[in-house]
Design an enzyme around this catalytic site. Structure first.
Site, PDB file in Angstrom:
ATOM      1  N   ASP A 296       0.884  -1.168   0.000  1.00 12.86           N
ATOM      2  CA  ASP A 296       0.000   0.000   0.000  1.00 12.86           C
ATOM      3  C   ASP A 296       0.915   1.209   0.000  1.00 12.86           C
ATOM      4  O   ASP A 296       1.533   1.528   1.019  1.00 12.86           O
ATOM      5  CB  ASP A 296      -0.905  -0.001   1.232  1.00 12.86           C
ATOM      6  CG  ASP A 296      -1.723   1.281   1.334  1.00 12.86           C
ATOM      7  OD1 ASP A 296      -1.710   2.085   0.373  1.00 12.86           O
ATOM      8  OD2 ASP A 296      -2.366   1.487   2.373  1.00 12.86           O
TER       9      ASP A 296
ATOM     10  N   HIS B 287      -0.403  11.616 -10.768  1.00 12.52           N
ATOM     11  CA  HIS B 287      -1.441  12.494 -11.340  1.00 12.52           C
ATOM     12  C   HIS B 287      -2.850  11.970 -11.062  1.00 12.52           C
ATOM     13  O   HIS B 287      -3.826  12.657 -11.320  1.00 12.52           O
ATOM     14  CB  HIS B 287      -1.201  12.746 -12.842  1.00 12.52           C
ATOM     15  CG  HIS B 287      -1.553  11.590 -13.721  1.00 12.52           C
ATOM     16  ND1 HIS B 287      -1.807  11.732 -15.064  1.00 12.52           N
ATOM     17  CD2 HIS B 287      -1.703  10.261 -13.457  1.00 12.52           C
ATOM     18  CE1 HIS B 287      -2.090  10.547 -15.596  1.00 12.52           C
ATOM     19  NE2 HIS B 287      -2.031   9.651 -14.644  1.00 12.52           N
TER      20      HIS B 287
HETATM   21  C1  LIG Z   1      -2.551   4.551 -13.610  1.00  5.17           C
HETATM   22  S1  LIG Z   1      -1.910   3.042 -13.007  1.00  5.17           S
HETATM   23  C2  LIG Z   1      -0.212   3.126 -13.517  1.00  5.17           C
HETATM   24  C3  LIG Z   1       0.395   1.774 -13.664  1.00  5.17           C
HETATM   25  C4  LIG Z   1       1.804   1.756 -14.253  1.00  5.17           C
HETATM   26  N1  LIG Z   1       2.753   2.445 -13.397  1.00  5.17           N
HETATM   27  C5  LIG Z   1       1.804   2.335 -15.643  1.00  5.17           C
HETATM   28  O1  LIG Z   1       2.418   3.377 -15.887  1.00  5.17           O
HETATM   29  O2  LIG Z   1       1.142   1.735 -16.517  1.00  5.17           O
HETATM   30  C6  LIG Z   1      -1.823   3.307 -11.246  1.00  5.17           C
HETATM   31  C7  LIG Z   1      -1.422   2.054 -10.467  1.00  5.17           C
HETATM   32  O3  LIG Z   1      -1.416   2.354  -9.056  1.00  5.17           O
HETATM   33  C8  LIG Z   1      -1.797   1.178  -8.375  1.00  5.17           C
HETATM   34  N2  LIG Z   1      -2.266   1.511  -7.031  1.00  5.17           N
HETATM   35  C9  LIG Z   1      -3.404   2.181  -6.707  1.00  5.17           C
HETATM   36  N3  LIG Z   1      -3.494   2.295  -5.368  1.00  5.17           N
HETATM   37  C10 LIG Z   1      -2.393   1.680  -4.827  1.00  5.17           C
HETATM   38  C11 LIG Z   1      -1.915   1.491  -3.498  1.00  5.17           C
HETATM   39  N4  LIG Z   1      -2.596   1.965  -2.449  1.00  5.17           N
HETATM   40  N5  LIG Z   1      -0.740   0.853  -3.312  1.00  5.17           N
HETATM   41  C12 LIG Z   1      -0.033   0.380  -4.394  1.00  5.17           C
HETATM   42  N6  LIG Z   1      -0.440   0.534  -5.683  1.00  5.17           N
HETATM   43  C13 LIG Z   1      -1.614   1.179  -5.894  1.00  5.17           C
HETATM   44  C14 LIG Z   1      -2.902   0.620  -9.248  1.00  5.17           C
HETATM   45  O4  LIG Z   1      -3.110  -0.762  -8.968  1.00  5.17           O
HETATM   46  C15 LIG Z   1      -2.381   0.912 -10.654  1.00  5.17           C
HETATM   47  O5  LIG Z   1      -1.702  -0.193 -11.196  1.00  5.17           O
END
Ligand SMILES: C[S@@+](CC[C@H](N)C(=O)[O-])C[C@H]1O[C@@H](n2cnc3c(N)ncnc32)[C@H](O)[C@@H]1O
Length: 360
Positions: free
Chosen positions: A245, A264
């Protein structure tokens, strides 16, 4: 004149007979017709137009036959797409894909097709609720009004929509991936991709740089899919899949941290919590690389993109000055901004010697 012969006819190439005395209305119409071009692109994909053209130039009639479309309607679509720049028209009136139009074809490296489909099918419907963003100031409210739930809940809860979103992210990631991978990784042994999604960035990075070891730090439900991507790329032996997390803690002590297209999505308070967790994990020699848009850099187009983000998610795009302030609040120093694909940027940061909240 039959529809077929109209479609076969070349566009007249005449000088503008009546140059606009007042450019205002022309600029207004140009702006207002943006939605037509958006939907023309989507209709072209649905009709299989980019694949039908491929490397060829076809008359509108031939193109209509190849796509199973009505010839006169195809002429109108092709002319609009040529005006938008997706197609070019030859002297004899045939149509071919432009340089960026080729990127709309399914299956070509870096294909943008999935991104166009995602924007038109899953983003555009929220635009009619833009007044709600203005009224409440609550970013993400238009998407919630349209879909009855927030952005991530929607895509997590609807497998077809989720697949469209993943494909769109993969399409745009392909563009920034090359910029990340082609950096100098010689002095780097370990890398953590924080919120690294389906692992495709790490897959490319570890495939190219065989000495690297990596951690993919992600939400539990994302890890099985990432394992499949990393396994298929033959690099999973050098990757630890770590439930994380990122608001709480990220794996500590790596040489390099990546935060690609994560910040973003979040308002400044939440983004600061993520950056503070990364700062706590970052050793003195380590670097964080944030892959994001920098608002206003190179293009006014980023302003429209930022407004689109406001329809979808609590986050927003940031100017270079805003990035510096946010990173500084987390105890990070912005060292460099380098260009990445699709007008993205790589922001390289190191830990401020005094740590967050402290003064030298
Ligand atoms: C817009 S995506 C970007 C994924 C990747 N970095 C890319 O550029 O394609 C945002 C990512 O943040 C992850 N995410 C959201 N909340 C999270 C959390 N609390 N802890 C870890 N990862 C998280 C989501 O699972 C998702 O894969």
């Amino acid at each position: 004149m039959s529809a077929g012969s109209a479609a076969a006819r070349a566009l007249p190439r005449e000088p503008t007979a009546h140059p606009d005395a007042d450019p205002g209305p022309a600029a207004l119409m140009d702006c207002l017709m943006g939605f037509v071009r958006t939907h023309a692109l989507r209709a072209a994909l649905a009709a299989g137009l980019p694949e039908a053209l491929g490397e060829r130039a076809l008359s509108a009639g031939e193109l209509a036959a190849a796509c199973g479309a009505e010839p006169r309607a195809m002429l109108r679509l092709a002319r609009c797409l040529a005006e938008a720049g997706a197609l070019v028209q030859t002297a004899d009136g045939r149509f071919a894909l432009s340089a960026w139009g080729h990127g709309l074809r399914a299956g070509v490296p870096g294909s943008a097709r999935a991104y166009v489909e995602y924007v038109v099918d899953h983003v555009v419907p929220s635009a009619r609720h833009l007044p709600e963003l203005l009224r409440s100031g609550r970013a993400g409210a238009p998407f919630e009004r349209e879909n009855g739930r927030d952005f991530f809940a929607h895509f997590a809860g609807d497998p077809a929509a989720g697949a469209a979103f993943d494909a769109a992210m993969a399409a745009t990631l392909a563009a920034v991936r090359a910029a990340v991978v082609e950096q100098d990784w010689a002095g780097v042994g370990s890398v953590v991709d924080v919120g690294g999604g389906n692992g495709s960035l790490l897959a490319a990075l570890l495939d190219r740089h065989r000495h690297l070891r990596a951690v993919l730090a992600e939400q539990p439900h994302v890890l099985p899919g990432a394992a499949r991507v990393l396994d298929a790329a033959g690099v999973i032996g050098r990757v630890r899949l770590q439930e994380c997390d990122f608001f709480t803690a990220v794996p500590a002590g790596a040489d390099r941290y990546l935060l690609a297209r994560v910040l973003h999505d979040w308002d400044d308070g939440s983004a600061l919590r993520i950056l503070t967790a990364v700062r706590a994990a970052l050793p003195p020699h380590g670097r964080l690389q944030v892959v994001e848009l920098v608002l206003g850099r190179d293009s006014g187009w980023t302003m429209a993109y930022d407004l689109m983000m406001g329809m979808l998610l609590p986050g927003h795009e940031r100017t270079a000055a805003e990035w510096r302030v946010l990173l500084g609040a987390a105890g990070l120093v912005l060292e460099r901004i380098d260009p990445a694909g699709w007008r993205g940027s790589i922001l390289t940061c190191r830990a401020a010697p005094t740590g967050p909240g402290l003064r030298a």
